[in-house]
Design a protein around this motif. Structure first.
Motif, mmCIF file in Angstrom:
data_model
loop_
_atom_site.group_PDB
_atom_site.id
_atom_site.type_symbol
_atom_site.label_atom_id
_atom_site.label_comp_id
_atom_site.label_asym_id
_atom_site.label_seq_id
_atom_site.Cartn_x
_atom_site.Cartn_y
_atom_site.Cartn_z
ATOM 1 N N GLY A 32 -27.824 -1.528 -2.833
ATOM 2 C CA GLY A 32 -26.638 -1.637 -2.078
ATOM 3 C C GLY A 32 -25.488 -2.713 -2.058
ATOM 4 O O GLY A 32 -24.375 -2.810 -2.354
ATOM 5 N N ASN A 123 -29.227 7.758 -1.021
ATOM 6 C CA ASN A 123 -28.346 7.303 0.330
ATOM 7 C C ASN A 123 -28.936 7.453 1.457
ATOM 8 O O ASN A 123 -29.034 8.673 2.088
ATOM 9 C CB ASN A 123 -27.128 8.041 0.290
ATOM 10 C CG ASN A 123 -26.212 7.676 -0.927
ATOM 11 O OD1 ASN A 123 -25.912 6.683 -1.151
ATOM 12 N ND2 ASN A 123 -25.457 8.886 -1.495
ATOM 13 N N ASP A 129 -27.823 1.695 0.188
ATOM 14 C CA ASP A 129 -28.181 2.806 -0.873
ATOM 15 C C ASP A 129 -28.646 1.898 -1.892
ATOM 16 O O ASP A 129 -28.962 0.934 -2.284
ATOM 17 C CB ASP A 129 -26.605 2.902 -1.428
ATOM 18 C CG ASP A 129 -25.826 3.727 -0.446
ATOM 19 O OD1 ASP A 129 -26.353 4.089 0.664
ATOM 20 O OD2 ASP A 129 -24.696 3.977 -0.688
#
Length: 151
Positions: A32, A123, A129
């Motif tokens: 992420g 997610n 993520d």
């Protein structure tokens, strides 16, 4: 000959996704925060869907033991609320929720029309993520090495 083999592989990948019985062997992972790394061993970095369960495993064989003994983590959970669609361009998109003792996440897997290279977006409810890129194959046609699952 190569085009024919590519075509057969693409058909098998699409069938495996339709049957919810496949593995995406990760060749590259993006976390992420934007950090991207190439996977040293695709048999230990994967997302699998098999028998109503999903498994996510990340590994780094660079001298770290990690939670799974491979320098990473292995998480498994039951699939719920799965939905498979084909968009107007013929690309397949599978979305589902997965939950288990140490994994609760929304997963989106895209497989391009006539292709085998999938994009898996995860997610999770507990961390950043994660996106994994790699070849999608039928579960029984794929070699994976599963580390320990301490959770």
């Amino acid at each position: 000959v190569y085009k024919m083999l590519d075509s057969i592989s693409a058909v098998r990948a699409a069938e495996a996704m339709q049957n919810l019985d496949f593995v995406v062997n990760g060749s590259r992972v993006t976390i992420g925060n934007g950090a991207t790394f190439n996977c040293d061993d695709q048999t230990t970095n994967f997302v699998s869907v098999h028998n109503g369960k999903a498994m996510l495993q990340l590994a780094s064989m660079r001298g770290r033991t990690g939670y799974n003994g491979l320098g990473g983590v292995t998480l498994e959970g039951r699939i719920t609320k799965s939905d498979l669609k084909t968009d107007k361009n013929g690309n397949m998109i599978l979305v589902f929720n997965v939950s288990g003792p140490a994994l609760s996440a929304f997963v989106n897997i895209s497989l391009p029309k006539n292709g085998t290279q999938a994009i898996v977006q995860i997610n999770p409810s507990f961390r950043r993520d994660l996106t994994m890129y790699g070849a999608l194959s039928k579960y029984d046609d794929t070699k994976i090495f599963v580390g320990s699952k301490p959770f």
